[in-house]
Design an enzyme around this catalytic site. Structure first.
Site, PDB file in Angstrom:
ATOM      1  N   SER A   1       0.855  -1.192   0.000  1.00  0.00           N
ATOM      2  CA  SER A   1       0.000   0.000   0.000  1.00  0.00           C
ATOM      3  C   SER A   1       0.884   1.233   0.000  1.00  0.00           C
ATOM      4  O   SER A   1       2.016   1.189   0.504  1.00  0.00           O
ATOM      5  CB  SER A   1      -0.868   0.008   1.263  1.00  0.00           C
ATOM      6  OG  SER A   1      -1.479   1.273   1.443  1.00  0.00           O
TER       7      SER A   1
ATOM      8  N   TYR B   1      -1.166  -0.749  10.086  1.00  0.00           N
ATOM      9  CA  TYR B   1      -1.275  -1.118   8.663  1.00  0.00           C
ATOM     10  C   TYR B   1      -0.022  -0.665   7.887  1.00  0.00           C
ATOM     11  O   TYR B   1       0.526  -1.426   7.081  1.00  0.00           O
ATOM     12  CB  TYR B   1      -2.540  -0.455   8.117  1.00  0.00           C
ATOM     13  CG  TYR B   1      -2.893  -0.746   6.681  1.00  0.00           C
ATOM     14  CD1 TYR B   1      -3.428  -1.975   6.300  1.00  0.00           C
ATOM     15  CD2 TYR B   1      -2.733   0.228   5.694  1.00  0.00           C
ATOM     16  CE1 TYR B   1      -3.787  -2.222   4.985  1.00  0.00           C
ATOM     17  CE2 TYR B   1      -3.101  -0.008   4.377  1.00  0.00           C
ATOM     18  CZ  TYR B   1      -3.631  -1.235   4.022  1.00  0.00           C
ATOM     19  OH  TYR B   1      -3.985  -1.476   2.725  1.00  0.00           O
TER      20      TYR B   1
ATOM     21  N   LYS C   1       2.473  -3.123   6.007  1.00  0.00           N
ATOM     22  CA  LYS C   1       2.657  -3.004   4.549  1.00  0.00           C
ATOM     23  C   LYS C   1       4.094  -2.614   4.191  1.00  0.00           C
ATOM     24  O   LYS C   1       4.592  -2.977   3.118  1.00  0.00           O
ATOM     25  CB  LYS C   1       1.661  -1.997   3.976  1.00  0.00           C
ATOM     26  CG  LYS C   1       0.194  -2.461   4.028  1.00  0.00           C
ATOM     27  CD  LYS C   1      -0.051  -3.731   3.250  1.00  0.00           C
ATOM     28  CE  LYS C   1      -1.539  -3.970   2.969  1.00  0.00           C
ATOM     29  NZ  LYS C   1      -1.762  -5.283   2.325  1.00  0.00           N
TER      30      LYS C   1
HETATM   31  P1  NAD Z   1     -11.405  -5.823   0.719  1.00  0.00           P
HETATM   32  O1  NAD Z   1     -11.676  -5.638   2.165  1.00  0.00           O
HETATM   33  O2  NAD Z   1     -12.498  -5.659  -0.260  1.00  0.00           O
HETATM   34  O3  NAD Z   1     -10.721  -7.237   0.439  1.00  0.00           O
HETATM   35  C1  NAD Z   1      -9.904  -7.879   1.367  1.00  0.00           C
HETATM   36  C2  NAD Z   1     -10.091  -9.367   1.157  1.00  0.00           C
HETATM   37  O4  NAD Z   1      -9.286 -10.073   2.106  1.00  0.00           O
HETATM   38  C3  NAD Z   1     -11.547  -9.805   1.402  1.00  0.00           C
HETATM   39  O5  NAD Z   1     -11.937 -10.681   0.383  1.00  0.00           O
HETATM   40  C4  NAD Z   1     -11.483 -10.514   2.735  1.00  0.00           C
HETATM   41  O6  NAD Z   1     -12.461 -11.505   2.897  1.00  0.00           O
HETATM   42  C5  NAD Z   1     -10.093 -11.110   2.661  1.00  0.00           C
HETATM   43  N1  NAD Z   1      -9.602 -11.511   3.975  1.00  0.00           N
HETATM   44  C6  NAD Z   1      -9.730 -10.819   5.147  1.00  0.00           C
HETATM   45  N2  NAD Z   1      -9.180 -11.526   6.133  1.00  0.00           N
HETATM   46  C7  NAD Z   1      -8.691 -12.672   5.584  1.00  0.00           C
HETATM   47  C8  NAD Z   1      -8.002 -13.794   6.099  1.00  0.00           C
HETATM   48  N3  NAD Z   1      -7.710 -13.863   7.396  1.00  0.00           N
HETATM   49  N4  NAD Z   1      -7.657 -14.798   5.253  1.00  0.00           N
HETATM   50  C9  NAD Z   1      -7.972 -14.729   3.937  1.00  0.00           C
HETATM   51  N5  NAD Z   1      -8.618 -13.682   3.394  1.00  0.00           N
HETATM   52  C10 NAD Z   1      -8.965 -12.666   4.208  1.00  0.00           C
HETATM   53  O7  NAD Z   1     -10.235  -4.809   0.396  1.00  0.00           O
HETATM   54  P2  NAD Z   1      -9.412  -4.502  -0.936  1.00  0.00           P
HETATM   55  O8  NAD Z   1      -9.405  -3.035  -1.052  1.00  0.00           O
HETATM   56  O9  NAD Z   1      -9.833  -5.323  -2.078  1.00  0.00           O
HETATM   57  O10 NAD Z   1      -7.956  -4.919  -0.440  1.00  0.00           O
HETATM   58  C11 NAD Z   1      -7.166  -5.911  -1.062  1.00  0.00           C
HETATM   59  C12 NAD Z   1      -5.709  -5.677  -0.713  1.00  0.00           C
HETATM   60  O11 NAD Z   1      -5.315  -4.405  -1.234  1.00  0.00           O
HETATM   61  C13 NAD Z   1      -5.420  -5.614   0.785  1.00  0.00           C
HETATM   62  O12 NAD Z   1      -4.172  -6.212   1.059  1.00  0.00           O
HETATM   63  C14 NAD Z   1      -5.352  -4.137   1.058  1.00  0.00           C
HETATM   64  O13 NAD Z   1      -4.591  -3.843   2.199  1.00  0.00           O
HETATM   65  C15 NAD Z   1      -4.722  -3.647  -0.219  1.00  0.00           C
HETATM   66  N6  NAD Z   1      -4.921  -2.225  -0.505  1.00  0.00           N
HETATM   67  C16 NAD Z   1      -6.164  -1.728  -0.737  1.00  0.00           C
HETATM   68  C17 NAD Z   1      -6.296  -0.371  -1.021  1.00  0.00           C
HETATM   69  C18 NAD Z   1      -7.626   0.279  -1.313  1.00  0.00           C
HETATM   70  O14 NAD Z   1      -7.654   1.513  -1.449  1.00  0.00           O
HETATM   71  N7  NAD Z   1      -8.704  -0.453  -1.436  1.00  0.00           N
HETATM   72  C19 NAD Z   1      -5.165   0.449  -1.042  1.00  0.00           C
HETATM   73  C20 NAD Z   1      -3.925  -0.103  -0.793  1.00  0.00           C
HETATM   74  C21 NAD Z   1      -3.809  -1.453  -0.536  1.00  0.00           C
END
Ligand code: NAD
Length: 249
Positions: A145, A158, A162
């Site tokens: 991230s 976080y 990350k």
């Molecule tokens: P999201 O919350 O929609 O998806 C996260 C997924 O992880 C979900 O499907 C959830 O069920 C799964 N999950 C949670 N706990 C788990 C576990 N213990 N074991 C297996 N799966 C598990 O969020 P997203 O935005 O799609 O995030 C995906 C990745 O991208 C994450 O690592 C997040 O930190 C990263 N990210 C997201 C953003 C953003 O702006 N959305 C920005 C930077 C990084």
């Protein structure tokens, strides 16, 4: 279905929704058989599998909490049993936030975020590397991230997890490179998913030169390039930011 990953196998963690879902669909569109990992909602994961199959691809939903070493062990055993002992691409996507200022952050919120975002990534990378080392090929993408690159007030847990993923990525790239395995990190900024749906947009967009949030499919396009494209074969140990220009080195 033929594509750059035809005959190959990919695992995407946390692939029931959001960025993980988009990555699973993108890798399947290149012909990979995709293991769609989920921890809670089987229904969401089965919908991803159904979407892949409807497009002529192959997929299976595999349940595991990737922060739990025993469940990760079972996840990889299930994966190998289903897909002939191969793993060509791993996307460590599963992640959570438990935001709060440091003074008010509980140890539990700290530990939970580190356990999934950092330790979960390590556990899956370790299990995958065992398979990829034997194959002498493989591609790993860890989802970090911009909070891990630049820090973010209210996200000490976080951001630390990350940022840890970035150190893990670089060390793994050095360890595994001689066997033809690439390991890279993707650092998204603000992407329109459930994780960011409650955030107020105006102050965020003021920091983004492109003046919009990103879409999961845009992150998935970068992940697809790193996992599938021959042009990415010489890229390893890198952190690629995808954030509309919010963080510039
Ligand atoms: P999201 O919350 O929609 O998806 C996260 C997924 O992880 C979900 O499907 C959830 O069920 C799964 N999950 C949670 N706990 C788990 C576990 N213990 N074991 C297996 N799966 C598990 O969020 P997203 O935005 O799609 O995030 C995906 C990745 O991208 C994450 O690592 C997040 O930190 C990263 N990210 C997201 C953003 C953003 O702006 N959305 C920005 C930077 C990084």
């Amino acid at each position: 279905m033929t594509g750059l990953l035809t005959g190959k196998v990919a695992l995407v963690t946390g692939a029931g929704r959001g960025i993980g879902r988009a990555c699973a669909l993108a890798l399947a569109s290149e012909g990979a058989a995709v293991a769609v990992n989920y921890s809670r909602s089987e229904e969401a994961a089965q919908q991803v599998v159904a979407a892949i199959e409807a497009a002529g691809g192959q997929a299976v939903a595999l349940k595991a909490d990737v922060a739990d070493p025993k469940q990760v062990e079972r996840l990889f055993a299930d994966l190998l049993a289903k897909y002939y002992g191969r793993l060509d691409a791993l996307v460590n996507n599963a992640g959570i936030t438990r935001d709060g200022l440091i003074l008010r952050m509980s140890l539990e919120d700290w530990n939970q975020v580190v356990a999934l975002n950092l330790t979960g990534t390590f556990l899956c990378l370790k299990a995958a590397s065992r398979i990829m080392l034997k194959q002498r090929c493989g591609r790993v993408v860890n989802i970090s991230s911009t909070s891990g690159v630049a820090g973010n007030a209210g996200q000490a847990n976080y951001s630390a997890a990350k940022a840890g993923v970035l150190g893990l990525t670089r060390s793994a790239a050095r360890e595994l490179g001689s066997r033809g395995i690439t390991v890279n990190a993707v650092a998204p900024g603000f992407i329109a998913t459930d994780m960011t749906s409650a955030l107020e947009l105006e102050p965020i967009l003021a920091q983004v030169p492109l003046r919009r949030v990103g879409q999961p499919e845009e992150v998935a396009g970068l992940v697809r390039f790193l996992c599938a494209d021959p042009a990415a074969a010489y890229i390893t140990g890198q952190v690629i930011t995808i954030d509309g220009g919010m963080v510039m080195a």
